[in-house]
Enzyme design. Sequence first.
Site, PDB file in Angstrom:
ATOM      1  N   GLU A  82     -19.792 -56.103  -4.723  1.00  0.00           N
ATOM      2  CA  GLU A  82     -19.896 -55.661  -6.112  1.00  0.00           C
ATOM      3  C   GLU A  82     -18.798 -54.617  -6.235  1.00  0.00           C
ATOM      4  OE1 GLU A  82     -21.724 -56.658  -8.622  1.00  0.00           O
ATOM      5  OE2 GLU A  82     -22.791 -58.166  -7.447  1.00  0.00           O
ATOM      6  N   THR A 123     -11.508 -49.843   0.143  1.00  0.00           N
ATOM      7  CA  THR A 123     -10.880 -49.192  -1.003  1.00  0.00           C
ATOM      8  C   THR A 123     -10.484 -47.749  -0.703  1.00  0.00           C
ATOM      9  OG1 THR A 123     -11.382 -48.380  -3.229  1.00  0.00           O
ATOM     10  CG2 THR A 123     -13.248 -48.707  -1.802  1.00  0.00           C
ATOM     11  N   ASP A 124      -9.507 -47.249  -1.453  1.00  0.00           N
ATOM     12  CA  ASP A 124      -9.129 -45.831  -1.324  1.00  0.00           C
ATOM     13  C   ASP A 124     -10.189 -44.910  -1.930  1.00  0.00           C
ATOM     14  OD1 ASP A 124      -8.699 -46.442  -4.019  1.00  0.00           O
ATOM     15  OD2 ASP A 124      -6.718 -45.519  -4.134  1.00  0.00           O
ATOM     16  N   GLU A 125     -11.121 -45.494  -2.714  1.00  0.00           N
ATOM     17  CA  GLU A 125     -12.125 -44.638  -3.386  1.00  0.00           C
ATOM     18  C   GLU A 125     -13.060 -43.949  -2.406  1.00  0.00           C
ATOM     19  OE1 GLU A 125     -12.537 -47.213  -7.502  1.00  0.00           O
ATOM     20  OE2 GLU A 125     -14.118 -45.877  -6.876  1.00  0.00           O
ATOM     21  N   TYR A 150     -20.703 -46.996  -6.095  1.00  0.00           N
ATOM     22  CA  TYR A 150     -19.810 -48.045  -5.570  1.00  0.00           C
ATOM     23  C   TYR A 150     -19.062 -47.550  -4.336  1.00  0.00           C
ATOM     24  CZ  TYR A 150     -15.421 -50.540  -4.933  1.00  0.00           C
ATOM     25  OH  TYR A 150     -14.345 -51.184  -4.369  1.00  0.00           O
ATOM     26  N   LYS A 154     -19.167 -48.705  -0.337  1.00  0.00           N
ATOM     27  CA  LYS A 154     -18.006 -49.183   0.423  1.00  0.00           C
ATOM     28  C   LYS A 154     -17.779 -48.284   1.651  1.00  0.00           C
ATOM     29  CE  LYS A 154     -15.455 -52.130  -0.398  1.00  0.00           C
ATOM     30  NZ  LYS A 154     -15.471 -53.578  -0.073  1.00  0.00           N
ATOM     31  N   ASP A 273     -16.824 -40.114 -21.438  1.00  0.00           N
ATOM     32  CA  ASP A 273     -16.264 -40.226 -20.093  1.00  0.00           C
ATOM     33  C   ASP A 273     -17.233 -40.904 -19.126  1.00  0.00           C
ATOM     34  OD1 ASP A 273     -14.360 -39.976 -18.171  1.00  0.00           O
ATOM     35  OD2 ASP A 273     -14.192 -37.799 -18.266  1.00  0.00           O
TER      36      ASP A 273
HETATM   37  P1  NAD Z   1     -14.377 -59.002  -7.803  1.00  0.00           P
HETATM   38  O1  NAD Z   1     -15.564 -58.303  -8.358  1.00  0.00           O
HETATM   39  O2  NAD Z   1     -13.350 -59.570  -8.711  1.00  0.00           O
HETATM   40  O3  NAD Z   1     -14.865 -60.207  -6.863  1.00  0.00           O
HETATM   41  C1  NAD Z   1     -15.939 -60.092  -5.969  1.00  0.00           C
HETATM   42  C2  NAD Z   1     -16.290 -61.494  -5.471  1.00  0.00           C
HETATM   43  O4  NAD Z   1     -17.351 -61.368  -4.517  1.00  0.00           O
HETATM   44  C3  NAD Z   1     -16.818 -62.411  -6.587  1.00  0.00           C
HETATM   45  O5  NAD Z   1     -16.241 -63.694  -6.467  1.00  0.00           O
HETATM   46  C4  NAD Z   1     -18.315 -62.477  -6.337  1.00  0.00           C
HETATM   47  O6  NAD Z   1     -18.911 -63.687  -6.765  1.00  0.00           O
HETATM   48  C5  NAD Z   1     -18.346 -62.330  -4.816  1.00  0.00           C
HETATM   49  N1  NAD Z   1     -19.652 -61.812  -4.345  1.00  0.00           N
HETATM   50  C6  NAD Z   1     -20.318 -60.724  -4.821  1.00  0.00           C
HETATM   51  N2  NAD Z   1     -21.476 -60.587  -4.155  1.00  0.00           N
HETATM   52  C7  NAD Z   1     -21.529 -61.577  -3.225  1.00  0.00           C
HETATM   53  C8  NAD Z   1     -22.457 -61.940  -2.226  1.00  0.00           C
HETATM   54  N3  NAD Z   1     -23.600 -61.255  -2.047  1.00  0.00           N
HETATM   55  N4  NAD Z   1     -22.198 -63.013  -1.444  1.00  0.00           N
HETATM   56  C9  NAD Z   1     -21.045 -63.732  -1.613  1.00  0.00           C
HETATM   57  N5  NAD Z   1     -20.132 -63.441  -2.558  1.00  0.00           N
HETATM   58  C10 NAD Z   1     -20.359 -62.372  -3.342  1.00  0.00           C
HETATM   59  O7  NAD Z   1     -13.732 -57.968  -6.778  1.00  0.00           O
HETATM   60  P2  NAD Z   1     -12.196 -57.699  -6.398  1.00  0.00           P
HETATM   61  O8  NAD Z   1     -11.638 -56.748  -7.350  1.00  0.00           O
HETATM   62  O9  NAD Z   1     -11.532 -58.988  -6.154  1.00  0.00           O
HETATM   63  O10 NAD Z   1     -12.388 -56.929  -5.016  1.00  0.00           O
HETATM   64  C11 NAD Z   1     -12.504 -57.647  -3.799  1.00  0.00           C
HETATM   65  C12 NAD Z   1     -12.682 -56.658  -2.653  1.00  0.00           C
HETATM   66  O11 NAD Z   1     -11.568 -55.761  -2.606  1.00  0.00           O
HETATM   67  C13 NAD Z   1     -13.920 -55.775  -2.778  1.00  0.00           C
HETATM   68  O12 NAD Z   1     -14.468 -55.608  -1.488  1.00  0.00           O
HETATM   69  C14 NAD Z   1     -13.374 -54.452  -3.302  1.00  0.00           C
HETATM   70  O13 NAD Z   1     -14.186 -53.383  -2.875  1.00  0.00           O
HETATM   71  C15 NAD Z   1     -12.019 -54.416  -2.634  1.00  0.00           C
HETATM   72  N6  NAD Z   1     -10.971 -53.662  -3.358  1.00  0.00           N
HETATM   73  C16 NAD Z   1     -10.727 -53.909  -4.679  1.00  0.00           C
HETATM   74  C17 NAD Z   1      -9.703 -53.226  -5.324  1.00  0.00           C
HETATM   75  C18 NAD Z   1      -9.372 -53.471  -6.776  1.00  0.00           C
HETATM   76  O14 NAD Z   1      -8.545 -52.770  -7.347  1.00  0.00           O
HETATM   77  N7  NAD Z   1      -9.953 -54.464  -7.424  1.00  0.00           N
HETATM   78  C19 NAD Z   1      -8.924 -52.304  -4.604  1.00  0.00           C
HETATM   79  C20 NAD Z   1      -9.208 -52.083  -3.260  1.00  0.00           C
HETATM   80  C21 NAD Z   1     -10.220 -52.773  -2.632  1.00  0.00           C
HETATM   81  O1  DAU Z   2      -9.038 -47.644  -6.162  1.00  0.00           O
HETATM   82  C1  DAU Z   2      -9.497 -48.930  -5.863  1.00  0.00           C
HETATM   83  C2  DAU Z   2     -10.616 -49.302  -6.805  1.00  0.00           C
HETATM   84  O2  DAU Z   2     -10.027 -49.545  -8.069  1.00  0.00           O
HETATM   85  C3  DAU Z   2     -11.423 -50.498  -6.338  1.00  0.00           C
HETATM   86  O3  DAU Z   2     -12.093 -50.181  -5.146  1.00  0.00           O
HETATM   87  C4  DAU Z   2     -12.451 -50.917  -7.399  1.00  0.00           C
HETATM   88  O4  DAU Z   2     -13.095 -52.103  -6.999  1.00  0.00           O
HETATM   89  C5  DAU Z   2     -11.730 -51.140  -8.712  1.00  0.00           C
HETATM   90  O5  DAU Z   2     -12.678 -51.427  -9.713  1.00  0.00           O
HETATM   91  C6  DAU Z   2     -10.903 -49.909  -9.104  1.00  0.00           C
HETATM   92  O6  DAU Z   2     -11.759 -48.805  -9.465  1.00  0.00           O
HETATM   93  P1  DAU Z   2     -11.455 -47.872 -10.747  1.00  0.00           P
HETATM   94  O7  DAU Z   2     -12.715 -47.264 -11.189  1.00  0.00           O
HETATM   95  O8  DAU Z   2     -10.298 -46.989 -10.471  1.00  0.00           O
HETATM   96  O9  DAU Z   2     -10.941 -49.033 -11.772  1.00  0.00           O
HETATM   97  P2  DAU Z   2     -11.229 -49.265 -13.335  1.00  0.00           P
HETATM   98  O10 DAU Z   2     -10.299 -50.344 -13.785  1.00  0.00           O
HETATM   99  O11 DAU Z   2     -12.675 -49.420 -13.611  1.00  0.00           O
HETATM  100  O12 DAU Z   2     -10.747 -47.889 -13.979  1.00  0.00           O
HETATM  101  C7  DAU Z   2      -9.410 -47.444 -13.829  1.00  0.00           C
HETATM  102  C8  DAU Z   2      -9.290 -46.139 -14.586  1.00  0.00           C
HETATM  103  O13 DAU Z   2      -9.426 -46.403 -15.990  1.00  0.00           O
HETATM  104  C9  DAU Z   2     -10.381 -45.128 -14.269  1.00  0.00           C
HETATM  105  O14 DAU Z   2      -9.833 -43.830 -14.353  1.00  0.00           O
HETATM  106  C10 DAU Z   2     -11.397 -45.329 -15.372  1.00  0.00           C
HETATM  107  C11 DAU Z   2     -10.528 -45.692 -16.564  1.00  0.00           C
HETATM  108  N1  DAU Z   2     -11.146 -46.575 -17.576  1.00  0.00           N
HETATM  109  C12 DAU Z   2     -11.727 -47.724 -17.147  1.00  0.00           C
HETATM  110  C13 DAU Z   2     -12.325 -48.570 -18.064  1.00  0.00           C
HETATM  111  C14 DAU Z   2     -13.014 -49.837 -17.588  1.00  0.00           C
HETATM  112  C15 DAU Z   2     -11.095 -46.239 -18.933  1.00  0.00           C
HETATM  113  O15 DAU Z   2     -10.541 -45.183 -19.303  1.00  0.00           O
HETATM  114  N2  DAU Z   2     -11.685 -47.087 -19.824  1.00  0.00           N
HETATM  115  C16 DAU Z   2     -12.316 -48.229 -19.443  1.00  0.00           C
HETATM  116  O16 DAU Z   2     -12.863 -48.936 -20.311  1.00  0.00           O
END
Ligand code: NAD
Ligand code: DAU
Length: 340
Positions: A82, A123-125, A150, A154, A273
């Site tokens: 998630e 993630t860097d978070e 979240y 992680k 926020d």
């Molecule tokens: P996403 O939410 O787009 O995709 C997640 C996928 O995991 C989906 O296809 C979902 O169906 C599947 N999934 C969720 N729960 C599951 C379960 N219980 N069993 C099997 N499949 C399941 O996420 P994303 O943005 O592609 O991120 C992928 C990974 O990378 C995550 O682990 C996230 O923490 C990490 N990550 C994301 C970012 C980012 O910016 N999006 C950055 C750094 C790390």
């Molecule tokens: O840093 C890596 C992470 O980046 C991943 O681990 C997460 O899975 C991914 O969701 C992302 O997290 P963020 O919270 O940084 O991403 P998001 O796109 O939700 O938000 C980016 C920034 O924008 C954050 O400061 C919140 C802001 N934001 C986000 C939304 C959805 C807004 O201002 N308005 C919005 O509606």
Amino acid sequence: MKLLITGGAGFIGSNFIRYWLKNHPADNIINLDKLTYAGNLENLKEIEDNPKYKFVKGDICDGNLVNELIKEVDIVVHFAAESHVDRSIIDSQIFLKTNVIGTQILLDAALKNQVKHFHHVSTDEVFGSLALDDKTKWNECTPYDPKSPYSASKAASDHLVRAYGNTFGLKYTITNCSNNFGPYQFPEKLIPLAITNLMEGKKVPIYGDGKYVRDWLYVDDHCKAIDLVLQKGKAGETYCIGGMTDDINNLEIARMILKILGKHETEIDFVKDRPGHDRKYAVDWSKAKKELGFKPEYDFSSYLEMTIKWYRDNKEWWQKIKSGEYKKYYQLQYGKAQIR
Ligand code: NAD
Ligand code: DAU
């Protein structure tokens, strides 16, 4: 080589599968995905008939299934999670289940079946939040300080992976990557939400003062970094992966998108926020550069334009998503004021 990809129907996982099949055409891939709201087989249309690719619908928390699938593979690349901070604030339970318990179930199966390499995508978070004027960048020695449900889930999963390496000798690597953007990103995240809202004639919701900074990386660069870790990474090591943006904030990103789409600044809506909103992320990826030869290839502004073009050319993909279950989430998260 045979790989099990978890969460391969999501944003990064689907980009990774396309990347892998293109760059390693002799390898076989099994994609295990539960198809939650974020999982979408449309993301993989291009390769669904590739004989080297197999999709299995299932949950990483299903120990029997995971154990059967892992028997067949050499490498696990674990993306399933998630992933949206705002949803973890609304309800964190599924985050604990999938991100923590799901990872533990995979780790047990990897150990039992003596998988050669378990790569955990994180993630860097997990490092928390920096002050805006802080010039520090996070690296592999930075202590964990997660601030949202979240990122806490992680962080827990990262600790478990390391514990399995230390206690049982599991051969693992971890990447802690910054914010990705690019094609197929679910339109709940800032960049695709802003782009698709504007294309629908809606405003861009910006949390708080909008002066929040992320370290943006084009998704293909993340895929390449994971590839480098799988080829050259050392077991038991962590690699921080980040981009090249220079302290760009959300407001500046919204303005760049508005400009590309020929819209006016009045299309920005400052909304309530995010609780506990992390102010700034910044990643020092010099270890990955030195040890793996990693360097981001794709610059932010050109690839933001490419990404906007992709959303323009693939309206059907996101319109379908936005017309379903998503509406309820949008209403809950942004309230009536945002729905025009
Ligand atoms: P996403 O939410 O787009 O995709 C997640 C996928 O995991 C989906 O296809 C979902 O169906 C599947 N999934 C969720 N729960 C599951 C379960 N219980 N069993 C099997 N499949 C399941 O996420 P994303 O943005 O592609 O991120 C992928 C990974 O990378 C995550 O682990 C996230 O923490 C990490 N990550 C994301 C970012 C980012 O910016 N999006 C950055 C750094 C790390
Ligand atoms: O840093 C890596 C992470 O980046 C991943 O681990 C997460 O899975 C991914 O969701 C992302 O997290 P963020 O919270 O940084 O991403 P998001 O796109 O939700 O938000 C980016 C920034 O924008 C954050 O400061 C919140 C802001 N934001 C986000 C939304 C959805 C807004 O201002 N308005 C919005 O509606």
